[in-house]
Enzyme design. Structure first.
Site, PDB file in Angstrom:
ATOM      1  N   SER A 340       0.763  -1.087  -0.041  1.00 19.81           N
ATOM      2  CA  SER A 340      -0.012  -0.242   0.179  1.00 19.81           C
ATOM      3  C   SER A 340       0.915   1.205  -0.118  1.00 19.81           C
ATOM      4  O   SER A 340       2.021   1.158  -0.045  1.00 19.81           O
ATOM      5  CB  SER A 340      -1.055   0.096   1.126  1.00 19.81           C
ATOM      6  N   TYR A 341       0.092   2.323  -0.076  1.00 19.87           N
ATOM      7  CA  TYR A 341       0.845   3.566  -0.240  1.00 19.87           C
ATOM      8  C   TYR A 341       1.828   3.762   1.255  1.00 19.87           C
ATOM      9  O   TYR A 341       1.684   3.649   2.168  1.00 19.87           O
ATOM     10  CB  TYR A 341      -0.098   4.880  -0.075  1.00 19.87           C
TER      11      TYR A 341
END
Length: 629
Positions: A340-341
């Site tokens: 994820s980010y």
DNA sequence: GCAAGGTC
């Protein structure tokens, strides 16, 4: 049909939101920028009805700030930097992004901002609005803002159906920070470079052809970062070791030897310890008595969900990876869709996230697949647990977690390590705590008390997958009961010395910066990198550990400004913290932008005047430090 | 050429 233009802060969000709002039926168009795609679909917005939608994005800021042409480097007396006109400028990449926004705005009826819901995102939203209005002024009264904090589909649909407005106060706060950072940074950087640049250059054996004169920069984050390193360096340099004395008992039963530590720790008075020692020997000789036995369950807590700062700290600690390198590797993994980010401050997972599905993804891996499988088994020990919740939430991104199993798909060593770390950390978060048993036995010898502690690890749980953390059973305590008398195998008075702290590690520096609000998750690594580039600090290996040591120049700058005696030291985190407090007041409507900008610029002007008058102190300090380092 | 903050 009305047309709605939606703009996110980065393509990954545009793509994900388009996917959700369109139910998977969007078509993709290229844009002038290689980072950005446009997604077309239809959606029923409350403010527009059934609409044709284009979802696009920028890639961070659309504009930058600079002084106008007339006030470039060397073109004006430095004090003018404090009130010179400021202009918004675009780089080539930003120009391409802006042209996409303008083109897509031209026939739009509504504009909806989907930038991250943090302060900087609010400002980027404002930049997008200004750019769109340049192409289509009629949009002015039709601007909405989506409020969302993660990409779970119900949450995103809800955000689309309940639009808000841009928060002008947050926009003002960011503009304030930008202006103060720019003016103070440019003014003092030019001043320091003019004052010390050629001197430093000569000391480095220059000037050399094709090589620029060194830049001595000041930045609101650079200096406090440097200050932390110099602080530690000075504490070690000035450290005076002290001698201390203490008592220690040992007990041997069979092959087991147990050490009992003095409850008083150690004392700095030799005579006092000697007197107590004599007293104990006189009253009890080699006999002690068990006076207390405390036994209780104990736990080793699983980690909190992963933030950027924690990732950088631990990659530095466990893999000796610099903060910059680990963040770059994490970014690549994110772009490839594995994690994820990677820039987040949030350390709790939104309730709606399907974490079990993410654990399921990992069951195919040959390193931790079995572990992940066992977590999902509702019968066995160490069953899936919802992660602990930390207190931080940046309102923009969830904690860092793996998205899909990378398997053997990674060939870059750093990316491999970071992916493994992120995944093991995530699985550890979803596991049970380590469980054990702790026993403390207290002996009385004469009038004094001594303790021995033993831990028995009963269930390792998360520790089996989180291989970076050690937790082992310690010494086994002898099998004795309260009231029992024992013969000591030794009773000694010993001496020792206090030792200085170690030099600063990158991992400690990240922790200090984070705790003091110096930089953000995305920039902490850059500031550390920058002050190395500027030759203020250097990395140095000592006994397998890498430390950050200030250079002559770094130490001189900190002490030089101390000698000048500014009220708020440049090298301390206070000034930056004050700025954060004032930005918060702007966000809360308790101060306005002009007021805060004026306060800070006036302060910096004062400091500039003082620094200029006492500039000799900077030179003298540098000469002095050079002669002793 | 100078800052710090986004993102690639």
């Amino acid at each position: 049909m009305p047309r709605v233009l939606c703009v996110a802060e980065k393509n990954s969000i545009a793509k994900a939101v388009a996917g959700i709002l369109s139910g998977g039926n969007s078509s993709r168009r290229d844009s002038p920028s290689k980072y950005i795609k446009n997604y077309d679909f239809s959606f029923d917005f409350a403010f527009a009805g059934s609409s044709e939608v284009t979802m696009t994005s920028v890639a961070g800021h659309l504009t930058g700030l600079d002084l106008d042409q007339a006030h470039g480097w060397g073109k004006c007396p430095i004090p003018q930097v404090f009130d010179a006109p400021i202009v918004d400028i675009r780089t080539k990449d930003q120009e391409k992004m802006a042209s996409n926004i303008k083109r897509e705005s031209r026939n739009a009826d509504f504009l909806m901002i989907w930038t991250d819901c943090d302060r900087e995102g609010e400002y980027i939203g404002w930049e997008i609005v200004q750019t769109a209005l340049q192409a289509n002024g009629a949009l002015r009264n039709n601007v909405y803002r989506a409020t969302f904090s993660h990409l779970e589909s119900r949450h995103i649909l809800n955000a689309a159906r309940n639009p808000n407005r841009l928060d002008q106060r947050a926009v003002d706060a960011v503009r304030t920070r930008m202006e103060v950072d720019l003016r103070s940074g440019v003014a003092f950087t030019r001043f320091l470079t003019e004052l010390l640049g050629s001197k430093i250059e000569r000391d480095l054996g220059g000037p050399k052809p094709n090589q620029q004169r060194p830049i001595i920069s000041y930045g609101t984050c650079q200096f406090p970062t440097l200050g932390f390193v110099v602080d530690r360096f000075e504490r070690i340099r000035k450290f005076v070791s002290e001698e201390f004395w203490y008592l220690v008992l040992t007990l041997s039963t069979g092959s087991n030897k147990t050490t009992f530590q003095w409850e008083r720790g150690h004392l700095f008075d030799r005579l006092a310890v000697a007197v107590i020692y004599e007293l104990c020997i006189e009253s009890s000789r080699n006999l002690a008595k068990v006076v207390n036995l405390k036994s209780k369950p104990t736990s080793k807590y699983r980690p909190f969900p992963l933030t950027t700062v924690e990732l950088q700290k631990n990659c530095s600690r466990y893999f000796k990876m610099s903060a910059k390198v680990s963040l770059e590797a994490a970014e690549k993994l994110y772009q490839k869709g594995y994690i994820s980010y990677p820039r987040t401050e949030t350390d709790n997972f939104p309730q709606a996230m399907d974490l079990r599905a993410l654990v399921q993804q990992q069951t195919s891996d040959n390193r931790w697949g079995t572990y992940a499988g066992n977590l999902l088994n509702d019968e066995g020990p160490n069953r899936f647990q919802w992660p602990r919740s930390g207190k931080h939430d940046d309102k923009a991104h969830p904690p860092i977690h793996p998205i899909v199993s990378a398997g053997a798909g990674l060939d870059d060593e750093n990316q491999k390590k970071v992916y493994e770390y992120v995944t093991r950390h995530f699985l550890a978060c979803c596991s049970e705590d380590g469980k054990g048993h702790s026993t403390t036995m207290t002996l009385q010898w004469g009038p004094e008390f001594f303790n021995a502690n033993g831990i028995v690890v009963l269930e390792r749980n998360f520790l089996d997958v989180y291989v970076y953390m050690k937790w082992d059973s310690t010494q086994e305590l002898p099998n004795l009961n309260v009231g029992q008398s024992v013969e000591l195998s030794s009773y000694l008075m010993k001496d020792g010395q206090t030792s200085p702290p170690n030099q600063m590690t990158e991992s400690e520096l990240i922790l200090l910066m984070d705790a003091n609000g110096i930089g953000t998750d995305a920039t902490i690594a850059e500031h550390i990198e920058k002050i190395q580039q500027r030759d203020y600090i250097k990395k140095k290996k000592l006994n397998k550990q890498t430390y950050l040591i200030p250079t002559t120049l770094g130490v001189s700058l900190v002490h030089g400004f101390e000698a000048i005696g500014l009220e708020d030291s440049f090298a301390k985190p206070f000034l930056r913290r004050q700025m954060e407090i004032d930005l918060k007041l702007i966000c809360d409507g308790l101060k306005n932008r002009n007021e805060v900008v004026n306060d800070f610029i006036t302060k910096y002007q004062d400091y500039y005047g003082l620094t200029n008058t006492r500039q000799n102190k900077l030179i003298e300090t540098y000469t002095d430090i050079k002669s002793i380092m």
